[in-house]
Design a protein around this motif. Structure first.
Motif, PDB file in Angstrom:
ATOM      1  N   THR A 178     -12.568  21.001 -10.392  1.00  0.00           N
ATOM      2  CA  THR A 178     -11.176  20.571 -10.499  1.00  0.00           C
ATOM      3  C   THR A 178     -10.231  21.763 -10.590  1.00  0.00           C
ATOM      4  O   THR A 178     -10.431  22.675 -11.391  1.00  0.00           O
ATOM      5  CB  THR A 178     -10.970  19.639 -11.705  1.00  0.00           C
ATOM      6  OG1 THR A 178     -11.479  20.264 -12.869  1.00  0.00           O
ATOM      7  CG2 THR A 178     -11.682  18.312 -11.488  1.00  0.00           C
ATOM      8  N   LEU A 179      -9.203  21.742  -9.755  1.00  0.00           N
ATOM      9  CA  LEU A 179      -8.245  22.848  -9.697  1.00  0.00           C
ATOM     10  C   LEU A 179      -7.506  23.038 -11.018  1.00  0.00           C
ATOM     11  O   LEU A 179      -7.197  24.165 -11.406  1.00  0.00           O
ATOM     12  CB  LEU A 179      -7.233  22.631  -8.572  1.00  0.00           C
ATOM     13  CG  LEU A 179      -7.776  22.650  -7.146  1.00  0.00           C
ATOM     14  CD1 LEU A 179      -6.624  22.470  -6.150  1.00  0.00           C
ATOM     15  CD2 LEU A 179      -8.539  23.933  -6.857  1.00  0.00           C
ATOM     16  N   GLY A 180      -7.233  21.957 -11.730  1.00  0.00           N
ATOM     17  CA  GLY A 180      -6.472  22.053 -12.967  1.00  0.00           C
ATOM     18  C   GLY A 180      -7.207  22.718 -14.114  1.00  0.00           C
ATOM     19  O   GLY A 180      -6.589  23.048 -15.122  1.00  0.00           O
ATOM     20  N   THR A 181      -8.516  22.936 -13.984  1.00  0.00           N
ATOM     21  CA  THR A 181      -9.274  23.582 -15.058  1.00  0.00           C
ATOM     22  C   THR A 181      -9.463  25.076 -14.822  1.00  0.00           C
ATOM     23  O   THR A 181     -10.054  25.764 -15.649  1.00  0.00           O
ATOM     24  CB  THR A 181     -10.662  22.930 -15.235  1.00  0.00           C
ATOM     25  OG1 THR A 181     -11.423  23.076 -14.034  1.00  0.00           O
ATOM     26  CG2 THR A 181     -10.536  21.467 -15.611  1.00  0.00           C
ATOM     27  N   LEU A 182      -8.942  25.594 -13.703  1.00  0.00           N
ATOM     28  CA  LEU A 182      -9.152  27.007 -13.364  1.00  0.00           C
ATOM     29  C   LEU A 182      -8.227  27.932 -14.143  1.00  0.00           C
ATOM     30  O   LEU A 182      -7.073  27.607 -14.416  1.00  0.00           O
ATOM     31  CB  LEU A 182      -8.950  27.220 -11.861  1.00  0.00           C
ATOM     32  CG  LEU A 182      -9.991  26.548 -10.979  1.00  0.00           C
ATOM     33  CD1 LEU A 182      -9.632  26.708  -9.507  1.00  0.00           C
ATOM     34  CD2 LEU A 182     -11.381  27.095 -11.259  1.00  0.00           C
ATOM     35  N   GLU A 183      -8.758  29.102 -14.508  1.00  0.00           N
ATOM     36  CA  GLU A 183      -8.021  30.139 -15.234  1.00  0.00           C
ATOM     37  C   GLU A 183      -8.314  31.479 -14.577  1.00  0.00           C
ATOM     38  O   GLU A 183      -9.481  31.894 -14.600  1.00  0.00           O
ATOM     39  CB  GLU A 183      -8.486  30.204 -16.691  1.00  0.00           C
ATOM     40  CG  GLU A 183      -8.341  28.909 -17.432  1.00  0.00           C
ATOM     41  CD  GLU A 183      -9.135  28.906 -18.729  1.00  0.00           C
ATOM     42  OE1 GLU A 183     -10.013  29.772 -18.935  1.00  0.00           O
ATOM     43  OE2 GLU A 183      -8.912  28.014 -19.540  1.00  0.00           O
ATOM     44  N   PRO A 184      -7.367  32.163 -14.009  1.00  0.00           N
ATOM     45  CA  PRO A 184      -5.979  31.750 -13.827  1.00  0.00           C
ATOM     46  C   PRO A 184      -5.892  30.607 -12.816  1.00  0.00           C
ATOM     47  O   PRO A 184      -6.885  30.255 -12.187  1.00  0.00           O
ATOM     48  CB  PRO A 184      -5.300  33.019 -13.299  1.00  0.00           C
ATOM     49  CG  PRO A 184      -6.387  33.762 -12.604  1.00  0.00           C
ATOM     50  CD  PRO A 184      -7.651  33.453 -13.383  1.00  0.00           C
TER      51      PRO A 184
END
Length: 125
Positions: free
Chosen positions: A97-103
């Motif tokens: 999921t893209l929303g869990t990526l850091e940065p």
């Protein structure tokens, strides 16, 4: 942090993972299952090689749900963050999921899936 990897975590920070590049494609999926799991108009994913996906912390916190015969959805059982989707028909890939990526993910989204199920309440460009 290596430049040839993506890194991410869940909302509570209990699960941390890394995924080797490249991203084969990024997508927004408007299927009703993604809408229900994400509580949003779409699930947004980066499709990467499953062999390069490593849970660095909190593997015991991940629960997988078989949402259909074609896929399994992984989420943190503590905070509920959706982490990935695995296809039973393409077990060599994983969609994180893209929303869990850091940065945050800085690539482009190349695909929109199930656009016929895209909610009418989304703004139109």
């Amino acid at each position: 942090m290596k430049q040839d990897e993506l890194h991410g975590s869940c909302l509570c920070g209990g699960v941390r993972y890394r995924a080797a590049l490249p991203v084969f494609h990024a997508s927004h999926c408007y299927c009703t299952m993604c809408q229900k799991q994400h509580g949003a108009a779409a699930g947004s994913y980066a499709n990467v090689a499953g062999a390069g996906f490593v849970v660095e912390q909190g593997a015991e916190l991940i629960t997988e749900y078989a949402s259909s015969a074609e896929g399994r959805r992984g989420f943190c059982r503590v905070c509920g963050s959706t982490l990935f989707w695995r296809s039973t028909q393409s077990p060599d890939r994983i969609a994180i999921t893209l929303g869990t990526l850091e940065p945050e993910y800085d690539g482009i989204v190349q695909r929109e899936l199930f656009v016929d199920q895209k909610p009418a309440w989304l703004p139109h460009a």
